[in-house]
Design a protein around this motif. Structure first.
Motif, mmCIF file in Angstrom:
data_model
loop_
_atom_site.group_PDB
_atom_site.id
_atom_site.type_symbol
_atom_site.label_atom_id
_atom_site.label_comp_id
_atom_site.label_asym_id
_atom_site.label_seq_id
_atom_site.Cartn_x
_atom_site.Cartn_y
_atom_site.Cartn_z
ATOM 1 N N ILE A 153 -10.473 20.475 -35.098
ATOM 2 C CA ILE A 153 -10.677 19.471 -34.052
ATOM 3 C C ILE A 153 -11.402 20.082 -32.862
ATOM 4 O O ILE A 153 -12.354 19.496 -32.317
ATOM 5 C CB ILE A 153 -9.330 18.863 -33.630
ATOM 6 N N ARG A 157 -15.062 18.912 -31.515
ATOM 7 C CA ARG A 157 -15.236 18.401 -30.153
ATOM 8 C C ARG A 157 -16.245 19.244 -29.373
ATOM 9 O O ARG A 157 -17.124 18.704 -28.691
ATOM 10 C CB ARG A 157 -13.892 18.399 -29.425
ATOM 11 N N ASP A 171 -11.673 12.853 -19.798
ATOM 12 C CA ASP A 171 -10.908 12.489 -20.988
ATOM 13 C C ASP A 171 -11.147 13.475 -22.132
ATOM 14 O O ASP A 171 -10.206 13.888 -22.825
ATOM 15 C CB ASP A 171 -11.292 11.078 -21.431
ATOM 16 N N GLN A 172 -12.398 13.893 -22.315
ATOM 17 C CA GLN A 172 -12.714 14.848 -23.375
ATOM 18 C C GLN A 172 -12.048 16.201 -23.115
ATOM 19 O O GLN A 172 -11.501 16.838 -24.031
ATOM 20 C CB GLN A 172 -14.240 15.034 -23.495
ATOM 21 N N ARG A 175 -8.364 16.098 -23.890
ATOM 22 C CA ARG A 175 -8.123 16.171 -25.332
ATOM 23 C C ARG A 175 -8.232 17.617 -25.837
ATOM 24 O O ARG A 175 -7.438 18.056 -26.674
ATOM 25 C CB ARG A 175 -9.110 15.279 -26.070
ATOM 26 N N LEU A 176 -9.225 18.315 -25.314
ATOM 27 C CA LEU A 176 -9.369 19.724 -25.696
ATOM 28 C C LEU A 176 -8.163 20.538 -25.233
ATOM 29 O O LEU A 176 -7.652 21.395 -25.964
ATOM 30 C CB LEU A 176 -10.652 20.306 -25.104
ATOM 31 N N ALA A 178 -5.185 19.433 -24.802
ATOM 32 C CA ALA A 178 -4.035 19.067 -25.636
ATOM 33 C C ALA A 178 -4.032 19.879 -26.926
ATOM 34 O O ALA A 178 -2.974 20.335 -27.388
ATOM 35 C CB ALA A 178 -4.069 17.577 -25.948
ATOM 36 N N GLN A 179 -5.206 20.073 -27.521
ATOM 37 C CA GLN A 179 -5.286 20.885 -28.734
ATOM 38 C C GLN A 179 -4.959 22.349 -28.442
ATOM 39 O O GLN A 179 -4.282 23.022 -29.233
ATOM 40 C CB GLN A 179 -6.685 20.772 -29.354
ATOM 41 N N ASN A 311 1.576 15.191 -36.867
ATOM 42 C CA ASN A 311 0.985 16.400 -36.268
ATOM 43 C C ASN A 311 2.005 17.476 -35.953
ATOM 44 O O ASN A 311 1.728 18.403 -35.203
ATOM 45 C CB ASN A 311 0.214 16.052 -34.983
#
Length: 349
Positions: A153, A157, A171-172, A175-176, A178-179, A311
C-alpha cells in the motif's frame, strides 16, 4: 552399592559367565570321572601321576572350548543389545547433520538404562529441533505475509504521488501515516513476542493508578471505538495495582483494538478487581463471541478466531498473553453470560 541400567546388565552377564563356567567345570568333571571309572577303571590315573593323562587333556580342552563359546555368545548378545541404541543414535546424528530432523533413534531394550536414556534424549532433542525449524519457517512466512500488505500500500501510494496520480493533500499523508503506524505496531508486537520467547521480556512493576491508565488508553482508542459504534464502560473495583504501566497500557490497547475489529456495536466493559490474591483486568464486549473450539487458540500468534481479518495482524492477543506471563500471570478467554467475549489478565497481587 546398587547397580542399575547398563552397569547392572554388564554385571549380571559377567556373573552368568562365571557361574556357568564353574557349573560346567564342576558338574562336567564329576560326570567325566564317573564315566571313566565305570567303563575304563583300569586306565584311571593313580595318585602318583601328577601330569594330566591324554583323556584329561582332552576333557580340559573340551571344557575350555565350551566355556569360551558360552562366554563369547553372552558377550555378543550383550554387545548387540548395547550397540543397538548407540548405533541408532550415531546414525541419527549423521542424518540430523544432513538436515533430516524427522529421524528418530531406536530405543531398543529399556533395561539397559543409560543407553535407552541416551536414545530418548536424542529423540527429544531431534523433536525440539524439528519444532523450532517448523516454527521458524512459519514465523518467517507469517511475518512476510503481514508486512507485504502495508508495504504494498505504501509503495502504491508513494508511486501514485510521485507520478501525479494522487493529489499530495492532507488526506493522502494521513493515509500514509496510518500505514506507517500499522507497521510500527506490528514491529513492536513482534519485538515483544521475540523477547518473551527468549526470556528477555523484563518488566518494572510499580504502584499504578490503574483507573487513570485505563482512561488514558480509552481516550487514545476512542476514535476507532466510535467508528465501530462502541463505547467504553469502566468498572474499576480496584484503583491501585502493582504492575508495569507501559506494558499494561500496551495490552489494554491491543484488547480494545481487538474489540473494535471483531465485536458488535455496543459497549466495551473494562473491569478491574482483586480476587484470591490476584489482580484481574478484563475487557468484555457485546458479542458475537468466539466458537468454543477456537477459544484455546486465540492467544496463538497469527491465529484469527474469525475468517474476517479486518486488517488485523493476529498478534494482538499473543502480545497480551506475553505481557501477562511477564507479570508471572496468565491470560484467558471465555464467553460471558450475555454471549460476549471476555479477555482477562490475572497476575499475583
Amino acid at each position: 552399592m546398587r547397580l542399575s541400567g547398563l552397569s547392572r546388565q554388564i554385571a549380571l552377564s559377567m556373573i552368568k559367565i562365571a557361574l556357568g563356567t564353574a557349573f560346567l567345570v564342576t558338574l562336567g568333571s564329576f560326570a567325566f570321572y564317573y564315566i571313566w571309572n565305570k567303563y575304563w577303571p583300569s586306565n584311571m590315573p593313580s595318585e602318583s601321576d601328577f601330569a594330566p593323562s591324554l583323556p584329561e587333556w582332552a576333557w580340559i580342552a573340551a571344557t575350555f572350548s565350551i566355556a569360551i563359546v558360552v562366554s563369547i555368545s553372552v558377550a555378543v548378545k550383550l554387545s548387540r543389545r548395547i550397540l543397538e541404541p548407540l548405533n541408532s543414535v550415531a546414525d541419527g546424528i549423521r542424518q540430523v547433520a544432513k538436515g533430516d530432523l524427522a529421524v528418530r533413534a531406536t530405543v531398543g531394550d529399556r533395561s539397559l538404562g543409560e543407553a535407552a536414556l541416551l536414545a530418548d534424549d536424542f529423540n527429544s532433542l531431534a523433536e525440539k529441533l524439528q519444532q523450532m525449524t517448523d516454527a521458524q519457517a512459519f514465523w518467517n512466512a507469517a511475518i512476510a505475509h503481514e508486512l507485504r500488505t502495508p508495504v504494498t500500500i505504501l509503495r502504491g501510494r508513494l508511486q501514485g504521488l510521485a507520478e501525479g496520480v494522487f493529489t499530495p493533500d492532507k488526506d493522502q499523508f494521513l493515509r500514509l501515516l496510518a500505514q506507517v503506524d500499522g507497521l510500527s505496531r506490528l514491529i513492536d508486537d513482534l519485538r515483544v513476542l521475540s523477547l518473551m520467547n527468549s526470556g528477555e521480556l523484563h518488566i518494572s512493576q510499580t504502584r499504578v493508578d490503574i483507573t487513570a491508565e485505563i482512561k488514558t488508553v480509552a481516550d487514545l482508542a476512542s476514535g476507532m471505538l466510535q467508528a465501530a459504534g462502541q463505547q467504553v464502560i469502566i468498572d474499576a473495583q480496584v484503583v491501585w495495582m502493582q504492575c508495569d504501566a507501559v506494558r499494561i497500557r500496551q495490552a489494554l490497547l491491543a484488547l480494545l483494538e481487538n474489540a473494535s475489529r471483531y465485536a458488535l456495536a455496543g459497549t466495551v466493559r473494562i473491569q478491574t478487581r482483586h480476587e484470591d490474591g490476584f489482580y484481574c483486568l478484563s475487557v468484555e464486549d457485546d458479542g458475537p463471541g468466539i466458537a468454543p473450539e477456537r477459544i484455546e487458540q486465540v492467544f496463538v500468534a497469527f491465529y484469527r478466531a474469525t475468517e474476517v481479518t479486518n486488517n488485523g495482524s493476529g498478534l494482538g492477543l499473543a502480545v497480551v498473553a506475553a505481557i501477562a506471563q511477564a507479570h508471572h500471570g496468565t491470560a484467558r478467554c471465555y464467553l460471558s453470560a450475555a454471549g460476549g467475549t471476555v479477555i482477562e489478565l490475572r497476575w499475583p497481587a
